[in-house]
Design a protein around this motif. Structure first.
Motif, short mmCIF file in Angstrom:
data_model
loop_
_atom_site.label_atom_id
_atom_site.label_comp_id
_atom_site.label_asym_id
_atom_site.label_seq_id
_atom_site.Cartn_x
_atom_site.Cartn_y
_atom_site.Cartn_z
N LEU A 1 0.82 -1.22 0.00
CA LEU A 1 0.00 0.00 0.00
C LEU A 1 0.85 1.26 0.00
O LEU A 1 0.32 2.37 -0.02
CB LEU A 1 -0.92 0.01 1.24
N ALA A 2 2.17 1.08 -0.01
CA ALA A 2 3.08 2.20 0.24
C ALA A 2 2.92 3.37 -0.72
O ALA A 2 3.22 4.51 -0.37
CB ALA A 2 4.52 1.71 0.19
N TYR A 3 2.42 3.13 -1.94
CA TYR A 3 2.29 4.21 -2.92
C TYR A 3 0.84 4.46 -3.31
O TYR A 3 0.56 5.01 -4.36
CB TYR A 3 3.18 3.93 -4.15
N GLN A 4 -0.08 4.05 -2.43
CA GLN A 4 -1.51 4.29 -2.67
C GLN A 4 -1.92 5.56 -1.93
O GLN A 4 -2.04 5.53 -0.70
CB GLN A 4 -2.36 3.15 -2.09
N PRO A 5 -2.15 6.65 -2.65
CA PRO A 5 -2.51 7.88 -1.93
C PRO A 5 -3.83 7.76 -1.17
O PRO A 5 -3.97 8.31 -0.08
CB PRO A 5 -2.62 8.94 -3.04
N ASP A 6 -4.79 7.01 -1.76
CA ASP A 6 -6.11 6.93 -1.13
C ASP A 6 -6.20 5.67 -0.26
O ASP A 6 -6.68 4.62 -0.69
CB ASP A 6 -7.19 6.92 -2.23
N LEU A 7 -5.72 5.82 0.96
CA LEU A 7 -5.66 4.66 1.86
C LEU A 7 -7.07 4.16 2.22
O LEU A 7 -7.30 2.96 2.29
CB LEU A 7 -4.89 5.03 3.14
N ARG A 8 -7.99 5.08 2.42
CA ARG A 8 -9.35 4.68 2.80
C ARG A 8 -9.96 3.77 1.73
O ARG A 8 -10.50 2.71 2.03
CB ARG A 8 -10.22 5.93 2.97
N SER A 9 -9.78 4.17 0.48
CA SER A 9 -10.34 3.39 -0.62
C SER A 9 -9.64 2.03 -0.71
O SER A 9 -10.28 0.99 -0.91
CB SER A 9 -10.20 4.21 -1.90
N ALA A 10 -8.31 2.02 -0.56
CA ALA A 10 -7.57 0.74 -0.63
C ALA A 10 -8.02 -0.20 0.47
O ALA A 10 -8.26 -1.40 0.22
CB ALA A 10 -6.07 1.01 -0.53
N LEU A 11 -8.19 0.32 1.69
CA LEU A 11 -8.61 -0.55 2.80
C LEU A 11 -10.02 -1.08 2.57
O LEU A 11 -10.32 -2.24 2.84
CB LEU A 11 -8.53 0.22 4.13
N ASN A 12 -10.89 -0.22 2.06
CA ASN A 12 -12.26 -0.67 1.78
C ASN A 12 -12.28 -1.77 0.74
O ASN A 12 -13.04 -2.74 0.84
CB ASN A 12 -13.12 0.51 1.32
N THR A 13 -11.40 -1.66 -0.27
CA THR A 13 -11.35 -2.69 -1.31
C THR A 13 -10.86 -4.01 -0.72
O THR A 13 -11.42 -5.08 -0.99
CB THR A 13 -10.44 -2.23 -2.47
N ILE A 14 -9.82 -3.96 0.09
CA ILE A 14 -9.29 -5.20 0.68
C ILE A 14 -10.36 -5.84 1.57
O ILE A 14 -10.57 -7.06 1.55
CB ILE A 14 -8.00 -4.92 1.47
N ARG A 15 -11.08 -4.99 2.30
CA ARG A 15 -12.12 -5.52 3.19
C ARG A 15 -13.23 -6.19 2.39
O ARG A 15 -13.76 -7.25 2.78
CB ARG A 15 -12.68 -4.37 4.02
N GLN A 16 -13.55 -5.55 1.27
CA GLN A 16 -14.60 -6.09 0.39
C GLN A 16 -14.20 -7.47 -0.15
O GLN A 16 -15.04 -8.31 -0.46
CB GLN A 16 -14.74 -5.09 -0.77
N LEU A 17 -12.88 -7.71 -0.27
CA LEU A 17 -12.37 -8.97 -0.83
C LEU A 17 -12.15 -10.03 0.24
O LEU A 17 -11.69 -11.13 -0.07
CB LEU A 17 -11.07 -8.71 -1.59
#
Ligand SMILES: C[S@@+](CC[C@H](N)C(=O)[O-])C[C@H]1O[C@@H](n2cnc3c(N)ncnc32)[C@H](O)[C@@H]1O
Length: 265
Positions: free
Chosen positions: A130-146
């Protein structure tokens, strides 16, 4: 007033001089790095052991940003269905070159598009992806969805080696640690999580002192570098064995929606 963890994460990501937060640049980086990634990374035997125990009983595991399979391949020995997702074809090609067992499937796509290509798995894992993902909230939501039951976030605070720690303290501009920011983000989301710190060891053999100085890139004289790193150095012929321990932070996040917490977005 201190900014919220998502803003601080974004600021940290966007402060990278490499601009790897632009997907094209990150993909170009992995294209050239893939060939020597495994040799440049430490083995993580204690982390693999811990995760293997945690994954007992899981029927499926998805790793987002699986890279060359450093963690995923040993974990695949205990989980019937495993998916390695990564957006770098070169990193996945390295994984494929290791002839993974038939229970391992690879998917080449960005995390952001993953829900369209990959069904939820019992457990998901993101290790340093996740180190270069500016939108952490969106990345976490996607991982949670998966993730059907839980997901694991592996990070560190970027101070793994004594010379990097020293370089940063000499520069006097410590950046916030990613593991710390991730914890703050999970708290801000009111997601249930647990924390585990796992100690791993790293050892480098340097053929001579110039090689050690080149590695450490410290703005110090040779004898000052040797003094500062003395607890970690052992003479080996004309060179040095440089050994230290570092900590991996594992955040285990529940993907189950608890009635008392409500549906978390
Ligand atoms: C530091 S490597 C970690 C690889 C592996 N998890 C490990 O611990 O060895 C980060 C990996 O995440 C992948 N990655 C980064 N951003 C991604 C994204 N948005 N979607 C999919 N993969 C991504 C990169 O291609 C790279 O292979």
């Amino acid at each position: 007033m201190t900014a919220d963890p998502f803003t601080r994460w974004r600021d940290l990501v966007l402060s990278a001089r490499s601009r790897r937060y632009e997907a094209g640049r990150d993909l170009a980086f992995w294209q050239t790095k893939a060939a020597d990634y495994d040799d440049s990374q430490p083995a993580l035997p204690n982390t693999v052991r811990w995760l293997s125990q945690q994954l007992r009983g899981a029927q499926s595991l998805l790793e987002v940003g699986a890279g060359t399979g450093r963690l995923l391949l040993p974990l695949a020995e205990g989980v019937p269905h495993v998916t390695a997702l990564d957006y770098s074809p070169e990193m996945l090609a390295r994984l494929q070159a290791k002839a993974p067992p038939p229970n391992v499937k690879t998917v080449c796509c960005p995390l952001q598009d993953a829900p369209a290509h990959v069904p939820p798995h019992d457990a998901a894992l993101s290790a340093w992806s996740l180190a270069y993902q500016p939108d952490l909230r969106s990345a976490l939501n996607t991982i949670r969805q998966l993730s059907r039951e839980r997901f694991y976030l592996l990070e560190d605070d970027g101070i793994g080696s004594p010379h990097v720690q020293l370089r940063r303290s000499l520069a006097g501009n410590p950046k916030p640690g990613r593991a710390t920011l991730l914890r703050e983000a999970l708290r801000a989301l009111s997601w249930e999580y647990g924390v585990q710190h796992i100690t791993e060891q790293r050892e480098l053999i340097l053929p001579n002192t110039p090689a050690l100085l080149a590695l450490t890139r410290l703005p110090l004289l040779e004898n000052e570098v040797l003094d500062a790193l003395e607890p970690y150095l052992t003479r080996q012929g004309a060179g040095w064995r440089y050994r230290w321990t570092f900590e991996v932070t594992v955040l285990t996040v529940s993907a189950l929606i608890r009635a008392d917490l409500g549906a978390v977005q």
